[in-house]
Design a protein around this motif. Structure first.
Motif, PDB file in Angstrom:
ATOM      1  N   LYS A  60      30.129  37.902  32.902  1.00 28.61           N
ATOM      2  CA  LYS A  60      30.464  37.491  34.354  1.00 28.61           C
ATOM      3  C   LYS A  60      32.300  37.198  34.602  1.00 28.61           C
ATOM      4  N   THR A  61      32.516  36.443  33.648  1.00 32.86           N
ATOM      5  CA  THR A  61      33.761  35.794  33.579  1.00 32.86           C
ATOM      6  C   THR A  61      34.853  36.955  33.039  1.00 32.86           C
ATOM      7  N   ASN A  62      34.477  37.680  31.948  1.00 32.29           N
ATOM      8  CA  ASN A  62      35.283  38.418  31.012  1.00 32.29           C
ATOM      9  C   ASN A  62      36.177  37.674  30.121  1.00 32.29           C
ATOM     10  N   GLU A  63      35.844  36.509  30.007  1.00 27.07           N
ATOM     11  CA  GLU A  63      36.502  35.714  28.835  1.00 27.07           C
ATOM     12  C   GLU A  63      36.001  36.013  27.668  1.00 27.07           C
ATOM     13  N   ASP A  64      37.184  35.948  26.810  1.00 27.74           N
ATOM     14  CA  ASP A  64      36.796  36.394  25.446  1.00 27.74           C
ATOM     15  C   ASP A  64      36.093  35.445  24.502  1.00 27.74           C
ATOM     16  N   LEU A  65      34.879  35.739  23.946  1.00 30.53           N
ATOM     17  CA  LEU A  65      34.144  34.780  23.532  1.00 30.53           C
ATOM     18  C   LEU A  65      33.981  35.244  21.857  1.00 30.53           C
ATOM     19  N   THR A  66      34.942  36.094  21.320  1.00 32.81           N
ATOM     20  CA  THR A  66      34.831  36.592  20.133  1.00 32.81           C
ATOM     21  C   THR A  66      34.689  35.595  19.288  1.00 32.81           C
ATOM     22  N   ARG A  67      35.635  34.679  19.110  1.00 37.73           N
ATOM     23  CA  ARG A  67      35.701  33.354  18.196  1.00 37.73           C
ATOM     24  C   ARG A  67      34.417  32.538  18.194  1.00 37.73           C
ATOM     25  N   SER A  68      33.769  32.310  19.338  1.00 36.28           N
ATOM     26  CA  SER A  68      32.459  31.572  19.435  1.00 36.28           C
ATOM     27  C   SER A  68      31.497  32.378  18.806  1.00 36.28           C
ATOM     28  N   ILE A  69      31.363  33.858  18.919  1.00 34.24           N
ATOM     29  CA  ILE A  69      30.287  34.403  18.389  1.00 34.24           C
ATOM     30  C   ILE A  69      30.630  34.449  16.512  1.00 34.24           C
ATOM     31  N   LEU A  70      31.937  34.535  16.368  1.00 34.46           N
ATOM     32  CA  LEU A  70      32.204  34.687  14.858  1.00 34.46           C
ATOM     33  C   LEU A  70      31.779  33.159  14.036  1.00 34.46           C
ATOM     34  N   LEU A  71      32.011  32.285  14.885  1.00 36.01           N
ATOM     35  CA  LEU A  71      31.746  30.849  14.551  1.00 36.01           C
ATOM     36  C   LEU A  71      30.208  30.515  14.616  1.00 36.01           C
ATOM     37  N   GLN A  72      29.373  31.333  15.340  1.00 36.17           N
ATOM     38  CA  GLN A  72      28.081  31.226  15.473  1.00 36.17           C
ATOM     39  C   GLN A  72      27.557  31.794  14.117  1.00 36.17           C
ATOM     40  N   ILE A  73      28.285  33.035  13.499  1.00 32.70           N
ATOM     41  CA  ILE A  73      27.564  33.708  12.512  1.00 32.70           C
ATOM     42  C   ILE A  73      27.924  32.863  11.026  1.00 32.70           C
ATOM     43  N   ILE A  74      29.150  32.130  11.260  1.00 36.05           N
ATOM     44  CA  ILE A  74      29.419  31.331  10.172  1.00 36.05           C
ATOM     45  C   ILE A  74      28.475  30.384   9.970  1.00 36.05           C
ATOM     46  N   LEU A  75      27.947  29.704  10.963  1.00 31.03           N
ATOM     47  CA  LEU A  75      27.120  28.533  11.050  1.00 31.03           C
ATOM     48  C   LEU A  75      25.740  29.086  10.600  1.00 31.03           C
ATOM     49  N   GLU A  76      25.306  30.175  10.871  1.00 31.33           N
ATOM     50  CA  GLU A  76      24.033  30.701  10.446  1.00 31.33           C
ATOM     51  C   GLU A  76      24.235  30.926   9.005  1.00 31.33           C
TER      52      GLU A  76
END
Length: 193
Positions: A60-76
């Motif tokens: 919707k907003t086109n905000e860059d969420l790359t770091r957030s997704i990478l952090l989710q992978i690290i958390l997993e």
């Protein structure tokens, strides 16, 4: 004015050359615009392991969420298997947030990880021909590792020395900057030069 805003928004939507675009929808699903299909975090992890360049954008907003997704992978990864970070190390990292040394620590960690990757690449290059993932010659590998143990110790010693030198250089740069901003700054004790 409205046209300029539309053009800027269109420019953000346009894919960067050589960079794969993933869209994240409010239902938490990830959509790969290259393959026109939904993907999982496991798929994104595979993209990271394959060295693919990608960006994750909010649909919707086109905000860059790359770091957030990478952090989710690290958390997993940290909760699912053998963790890389100890509780103590994580606590130390958290303490740097909001600290004046936060930016310096990020740079320091990034350079250390790059130095470690470089060392790992040199080791992999030296072990070519001895280790074959399809047909491991156990005897040759054992002999190779026996010969390489002192070399690995040397590489680790060099790595640690480089790490120490990087930290000292960053410390000296900070002292110089502080002295230029605040004359007579009682910075770090002078080093023997």
């Amino acid at each position: 004015m409205a046209q300029a805003k539309r053009s800027a928004a269109a420019g953000q939507d346009a894919a960067e050359p050589g960079v794969r675009t993933l869209k994240k929808y409010p239902n938490r699903r990830l959509y790969d615009t290259e393959t026109s299909s939904y993907i999982t975090l496991a798929d994104v992890k595979e993209m990271v392991l394959a060295g693919e360049n990608f960006v994750v954008r909010d649909a919707k907003t086109n905000e860059d969420l790359t770091r957030s997704i990478l952090l989710q992978i690290i958390l997993e990864e940290e909760t699912g298997g053998v963790p890389m970070f100890s509780t103590r190390m994580l606590a130390h990292i958290i303490r740097f947030y909001g600290h004046t040394m936060q930016g310096l620590m990020g740079t320091y960690l990034e350079k250390n990880i790059q130095a470690f990757i470089d060392m790992q690449s040199r080791f992999a290059e030296q072990s070519k021909g001895v280790y074959d993932p399809k047909g491991l010659n156990a005897e040759m590998w054992t002999q190779f590792m026996n010969v390489q143990a002192p070399m690995m110790q040397g590489l680790m010693t060099n790595y640690l020395e480089q790490s120490k030198n990087m930290f000292v250089q960053m410390q000296e740069q900070m002292q110089k900057q502080a002295e230029s901003l605040i004359p007579g700054f009682p910075g770090f004790p002078p080093q023997n030069r």
